[in-house]
Design an enzyme around this catalytic site. Structure first.
Site, PDB file in Angstrom:
ATOM      1  CG  ASP A 159      -1.632  -1.344   1.363  1.00 52.43           C
ATOM      2  OD1 ASP A 159      -2.447  -1.655   0.484  1.00 52.43           O
ATOM      3  OD2 ASP A 159      -1.349  -2.092   2.320  1.00 52.43           O
ATOM      4  CG  HIS A 187      -3.233  -5.209   3.557  1.00 54.87           C
ATOM      5  ND1 HIS A 187      -2.828  -4.439   2.488  1.00 54.87           N
ATOM      6  CD2 HIS A 187      -3.660  -6.374   3.024  1.00 54.87           C
ATOM      7  CE1 HIS A 187      -3.015  -5.122   1.371  1.00 54.87           C
ATOM      8  NE2 HIS A 187      -3.518  -6.300   1.670  1.00 54.87           N
TER       9      HIS A 187
HETATM   10  P1  NAX Z   1      -2.007 -18.201  -3.630  1.00 60.16           P
HETATM   11  O1  NAX Z   1      -3.370 -18.761  -3.408  1.00 60.16           O
HETATM   12  O2  NAX Z   1      -1.431 -18.185  -4.994  1.00 60.16           O
HETATM   13  O3  NAX Z   1      -0.970 -18.975  -2.690  1.00 60.16           O
HETATM   14  C1  NAX Z   1      -1.208 -19.214  -1.347  1.00 60.16           C
HETATM   15  C2  NAX Z   1      -0.442 -20.451  -0.953  1.00 60.16           C
HETATM   16  O4  NAX Z   1      -0.593 -20.623   0.462  1.00 60.16           O
HETATM   17  C3  NAX Z   1      -0.971 -21.715  -1.629  1.00 60.16           C
HETATM   18  O5  NAX Z   1       0.097 -22.449  -2.186  1.00 60.16           O
HETATM   19  C4  NAX Z   1      -1.632 -22.465  -0.456  1.00 60.16           C
HETATM   20  O6  NAX Z   1      -1.572 -23.871  -0.622  1.00 60.16           O
HETATM   21  C5  NAX Z   1      -0.764 -21.980   0.692  1.00 60.16           C
HETATM   22  N1  NAX Z   1      -1.343 -22.198   2.024  1.00 60.16           N
HETATM   23  C6  NAX Z   1      -2.647 -22.180   2.390  1.00 60.16           C
HETATM   24  N2  NAX Z   1      -2.762 -22.493   3.689  1.00 60.16           N
HETATM   25  C7  NAX Z   1      -1.513 -22.693   4.150  1.00 60.16           C
HETATM   26  C8  NAX Z   1      -0.993 -23.073   5.409  1.00 60.16           C
HETATM   27  N3  NAX Z   1      -1.802 -23.309   6.461  1.00 60.16           N
HETATM   28  N4  NAX Z   1       0.344 -23.200   5.538  1.00 60.16           N
HETATM   29  C9  NAX Z   1       1.161 -22.990   4.489  1.00 60.16           C
HETATM   30  N5  NAX Z   1       0.727 -22.650   3.263  1.00 60.16           N
HETATM   31  C10 NAX Z   1      -0.600 -22.507   3.098  1.00 60.16           C
HETATM   32  O7  NAX Z   1      -2.042 -16.738  -2.971  1.00 60.16           O
HETATM   33  P2  NAX Z   1      -1.047 -15.522  -3.186  1.00 60.16           P
HETATM   34  O8  NAX Z   1      -1.528 -14.711  -4.319  1.00 60.16           O
HETATM   35  O9  NAX Z   1       0.351 -16.017  -3.183  1.00 60.16           O
HETATM   36  O10 NAX Z   1      -1.377 -14.668  -1.859  1.00 60.16           O
HETATM   37  C11 NAX Z   1      -1.045 -15.147  -0.579  1.00 60.16           C
HETATM   38  C12 NAX Z   1      -1.684 -14.293   0.499  1.00 60.16           C
HETATM   39  O11 NAX Z   1      -1.191 -12.959   0.450  1.00 60.16           O
HETATM   40  C13 NAX Z   1      -3.199 -14.167   0.410  1.00 60.16           C
HETATM   41  O12 NAX Z   1      -3.739 -14.346   1.720  1.00 60.16           O
HETATM   42  C14 NAX Z   1      -3.403 -12.751  -0.059  1.00 60.16           C
HETATM   43  O13 NAX Z   1      -4.666 -12.245   0.337  1.00 60.16           O
HETATM   44  C15 NAX Z   1      -2.265 -12.066   0.648  1.00 60.16           C
HETATM   45  N6  NAX Z   1      -1.872 -10.740   0.160  1.00 60.16           N
HETATM   46  C16 NAX Z   1      -1.529  -9.803   1.072  1.00 60.16           C
HETATM   47  C17 NAX Z   1      -1.025  -8.574   0.715  1.00 60.16           C
HETATM   48  C18 NAX Z   1      -0.622  -7.565   1.740  1.00 60.16           C
HETATM   49  O14 NAX Z   1      -0.280  -6.457   1.344  1.00 60.16           O
HETATM   50  N7  NAX Z   1      -0.642  -7.851   3.042  1.00 60.16           N
HETATM   51  C19 NAX Z   1      -0.901  -8.189  -0.713  1.00 60.16           C
HETATM   52  C20 NAX Z   1      -0.859  -9.353  -1.626  1.00 60.16           C
HETATM   53  C21 NAX Z   1      -1.778 -10.487  -1.277  1.00 60.16           C
HETATM   54  O15 NAX Z   1      -3.059 -10.213  -1.760  1.00 60.16           O
END
Ligand code: NAX
Length: 335
Positions: A159, A187
């Site tokens: 952000d 966020h």
């Molecule tokens: P993806 O869905 O591509 O990847 C997430 C990965 O996490 C998957 O491989 C899934 O199997 C794994 N996962 C799920 N539960 C898990 C657990 N208990 N232990 C270990 N791994 C686990 O998502 P992606 O686009 O990479 O985003 C990841 C996260 O970042 C999401 O929650 C998203 O909302 C968050 N974000 C946060 C941002 C921020 O500024 N704070 C910005 C970017 C993003 O949107």
């Protein structure tokens, strides 16, 4: 080269990590002389895809990548780590209400906080990215309470970068010349992207105030909405959420924490609020303008900024949302 450090990354098979892991291995986070051992965690069904990622990591032939560990067990992922970047989270699925999302993630971050406290180095630095990032960080901090509260942060640097880029674009200046703009609070869509203290460095080194160059209606309305809803705009256009920019922001956050802020620079990080800054309640993870002491890694809130009535109303709103999230998440923890 220095002795290697251990860096845990969760959600390692996901799309953010596909960019992030390369940034780490290229030295963009911890420096070009810092070898790393990666500890890659994902859930069991994702281990096949994660294997593909590790095949590619090998093929990149990164000189700084000493070794990697692949696991679906938090205890193994966090064993002796210096840094933990918690990207993996339960995504919002169709039909899920907000409470379902908070509950599912409270379970994940409860277990990961406890595993960090039990297995990571006592000096570990934790960055929570998975959403709802601030409250997930609070859960991990709560169950990982043998670690200092200052070990836990959440990502608002994306952000922060979005805000800086919007200001630079509007004023026709370079992003590097925009200073003192930052993100307060959660966020989420209640975050407050604040340019009221923003400055632009002119060619002769003098400073101009952003508020003298731009209309206040733009700064308080259009700009705030654009930054608050930027993630949704990326999803609409790309049909996928932000990944390249998220990986860049994670890299910026950790690099800044590792090496300290540049002189005169202020960045945005969500940290534990101890109740002593800007009237923000104690016990939530709140994004503040901060500087980082390069020698100690201490994250210090920049105090003493004037908060006008508009800013105060924005701070109150995002704080109220974080308190609501905390109450819901802590209720799940108590179950
Ligand atoms: P993806 O869905 O591509 O990847 C997430 C990965 O996490 C998957 O491989 C899934 O199997 C794994 N996962 C799920 N539960 C898990 C657990 N208990 N232990 C270990 N791994 C686990 O998502 P992606 O686009 O990479 O985003 C990841 C996260 O970042 C999401 O929650 C998203 O909302 C968050 N974000 C946060 C941002 C921020 O500024 N704070 C910005 C970017 C993003 O949107």
């Amino acid at each position: 080269l220095k002795p290697f450090i251990r860096v845990a990354v969760t959600g390692a098979a996901g799309q953010i990590c596909y960019s992030l892991l390369a940034n780490i291995c290229k030295g963009e986070m911890f420096g070009a002389d810092q070898p790393v051992v990666l500890h890659l965690l994902d859930i069991t069904p994702a281990l096949g895809a994660l294997r593909g990622v590790t095949l590619e990591l090998e093929d990149c032939s990164f000189p700084l990548l000493v070794d990697f560990v692949v696991t679906d067990k938090p205890a193994e992922a966090f064993a002796d780590v210096d840094v933990a970047i918690l990207v993996g989270a339960m995504p919002r699925r169709e039909g899920m209400v907000r409470a379902d999302l908070l509950k599912a993630n409270a379970g994940i971050f409860k277990a990961q906080g406890a595993a960090l406290a039990a297995h990571a180095k006592p000096s570990v630095r934790v960055l929570v990215v998975g959403n709802p990032a601030n409250t997930n960080a609070l859960i991990a901090l709560t169950t990982g309470s043998s670690l200092p509260k200052s070990a836990f942060t959440a990502l608002t640097f994306l952000d922060h970068n979005r805000l800086k880029a919007q200001v630079a674009c509007k004023l026709g200046v370079a992003v590097a010349d925009v200073r003192n703009t930052f993100i307060w609070g959660n966020h989420s869509k209640t975050q407050y992207p604040d340019v009221s203290h923003g400055t632009v460095t002119n060619a002769d080194g003098s400073l101009s105030r952003v508020m003298d160059l731009a209309e206040s209606a733009w700064a308080r309305d259009e700009l705030v909405t654009t930054v608050q809803t930027r993630g949704a705009a990326v999803i609409k256009a790309r049909k996928l959420s932000s990944a390249m920019s998220a990986a860049k922001a994670i890299t910026d956050h950790m690099r800044t924490w590792w090496f300290g802020t540049e002189p005169d620079d202020i960045v945005s990080m969500a940290i534990y609020s101890d109740g002593t800054h800007y009237g923000v309640a104690e016990g939530i993870i709140f994004s503040f303008p901060v500087t980082i002491d390069a020698a100690t890694g201490d994250i210090n809130v920049v105090d003493g900024l004037d908060i006008d009535a508009f800013s105060q109303s924005m701070l109150d709103k995002t704080q109220a949302e974080l308190i609501d999230e905390r109450e819901a998440a802590l209720a799940f923890l108590a179950e």
